[in-house]
Design an enzyme around this catalytic site. Sequence first.
Site, mmCIF file in Angstrom:
data_model
loop_
_atom_site.group_PDB
_atom_site.id
_atom_site.type_symbol
_atom_site.label_atom_id
_atom_site.label_comp_id
_atom_site.label_asym_id
_atom_site.label_seq_id
_atom_site.Cartn_x
_atom_site.Cartn_y
_atom_site.Cartn_z
ATOM 1 N N ASP A 1 50.676 120.280 16.581
ATOM 2 C CA ASP A 1 49.667 119.934 18.000
ATOM 3 C C ASP A 1 48.733 118.669 17.749
ATOM 4 O OD1 ASP A 1 48.697 121.550 15.907
ATOM 5 O OD2 ASP A 1 47.421 122.683 17.392
ATOM 6 N N TYR B 1 66.963 127.221 16.537
ATOM 7 C CA TYR B 1 68.043 126.471 17.092
ATOM 8 C C TYR B 1 69.481 127.499 16.402
ATOM 9 C CZ TYR B 1 66.192 122.855 19.581
ATOM 10 O OH TYR B 1 65.430 122.267 20.324
ATOM 11 N N LYS C 1 53.468 123.938 11.332
ATOM 12 C CA LYS C 1 52.435 124.677 11.911
ATOM 13 C C LYS C 1 52.111 125.948 10.881
ATOM 14 C CE LYS C 1 49.478 125.757 15.334
ATOM 15 N NZ LYS C 1 48.327 124.956 15.691
ATOM 16 N N ASP D 1 62.450 118.089 17.272
ATOM 17 C CA ASP D 1 63.221 117.832 18.403
ATOM 18 C C ASP D 1 62.143 116.913 19.595
ATOM 19 O OD1 ASP D 1 64.846 117.468 20.775
ATOM 20 O OD2 ASP D 1 64.731 119.691 21.182
ATOM 21 N N ASP E 1 61.340 112.986 20.310
ATOM 22 C CA ASP E 1 61.386 112.516 21.755
ATOM 23 C C ASP E 1 59.978 111.676 22.183
ATOM 24 O OD1 ASP E 1 63.936 113.315 22.494
ATOM 25 O OD2 ASP E 1 63.462 114.519 24.098
#
Length: 372
Positions: A243, A141, A210, A267, A271
């Site tokens: 993941d 971002y 990750k 993010d 959610d």
Amino acid sequence: MARHRIAWMPGDGIGRDVIEAARLALDALGVDYEAVPVDVGWECWCREGDPLPPRSFTALRELPVALFGAITSKPAAEAEAELAPELRGRGIVYRSPIVRLRQEFRLAVNLRPAKAIPGNPLNARDDVDILVLRENTEDLYAGLEYHPLPDGLRTVLEEHPRWAPFAELAAEDVALSLRVTTRAGCTRILRAAFDLARQRGRRRVTVVEKPNVLRETSGMMVRIARELAAEYPELELREANVDAFAMDLVRAPQDQDVVVSSNLFGDIVSDLAAQLVGGLGCAPSANLGADFALFEPIHGSAPDLAGTGRANPIGMLASTVMLLEHVGESEAAQRLERAVHETVAAGEILTPDMGGTHTTSRVAAEVARRIG
Ligand code: ATP
């Protein structure tokens, strides 16, 4: 306690509807506050060519906290077409006010609690209580994107052994985004996570990244998490790949505690966590900086619901609970939270997304009545 001055930023669409629920609740609580109106949103864009005009920035610099509703954003061509005629064709570009606020006020910590309200028919389970912290200013971002690929950058990339498969591509056939991770950014968000876990008597902090693939960026976050963890011996540090974490979160959300992640993974994970405890209508958030904090429900302006009375005010009320805690009004925060929980548990006065038949203002009035 001195009067609390709150930047009052309804914004657009259902932002305007749900912020009235916050006003009703604050009034019922008897909190000494002043709602200072600050202009933001689509009307400002259409009239003035700026959804967050300079006078709003000036006003915000004088205020410690803001309550924010929601804002509408539209694709560039549509946005341009809605500008006042005298502003069209002048190359004025719409930029998201919330992203600008995060950058301007260095609101680096996005705190997104996913706490089930017992009895909410939308809960996956009633015993979920997760605190997700998302880094707000770096990562993909940061806005470092290229298309077509500039020559200077290609020269640098050609020195990298992994560039070989892309070396023959024309500049316009490659788009590149840079993931930026800094020691300062990692330290700030991780410190916030450990401190919050300590303050709230939590047991575990899980850093979600990750690092097996993103060795340098995710790797930096995990390495700093290990360094800092030594200062918090009472807390367990867990490391999870994003993941595998997504599966774990759905499988056993009640096992998660404090979760911290970089901007994009945070993010997505926040959610997902929000959906497990009621989704868009119920979820609150805080954007925290060193000397300014902004509280907002996670939902957008939902133009389909604006003015229909169908917007759920609970996300906004839960954001107001967070604001009250932040300004030291813990007792008022607890009273408001209890009133919301009682309203949901009673199961009668709810908005349609929760299976009810009542309006935003009727639910707000019920919460205010239960505050007493
Ligand atoms: P934006 O571009 O402003 O973010 P959006 O339509 O992409 O808007 P949201 O406004 O967050 O995203 O909402 C998506 C849908 O979820 C809405 O159209 C609405 O049906 C539902 N929704 C969002 N917020 C609420 C709420 N508070 N109560 C009930 N339903 C909601």
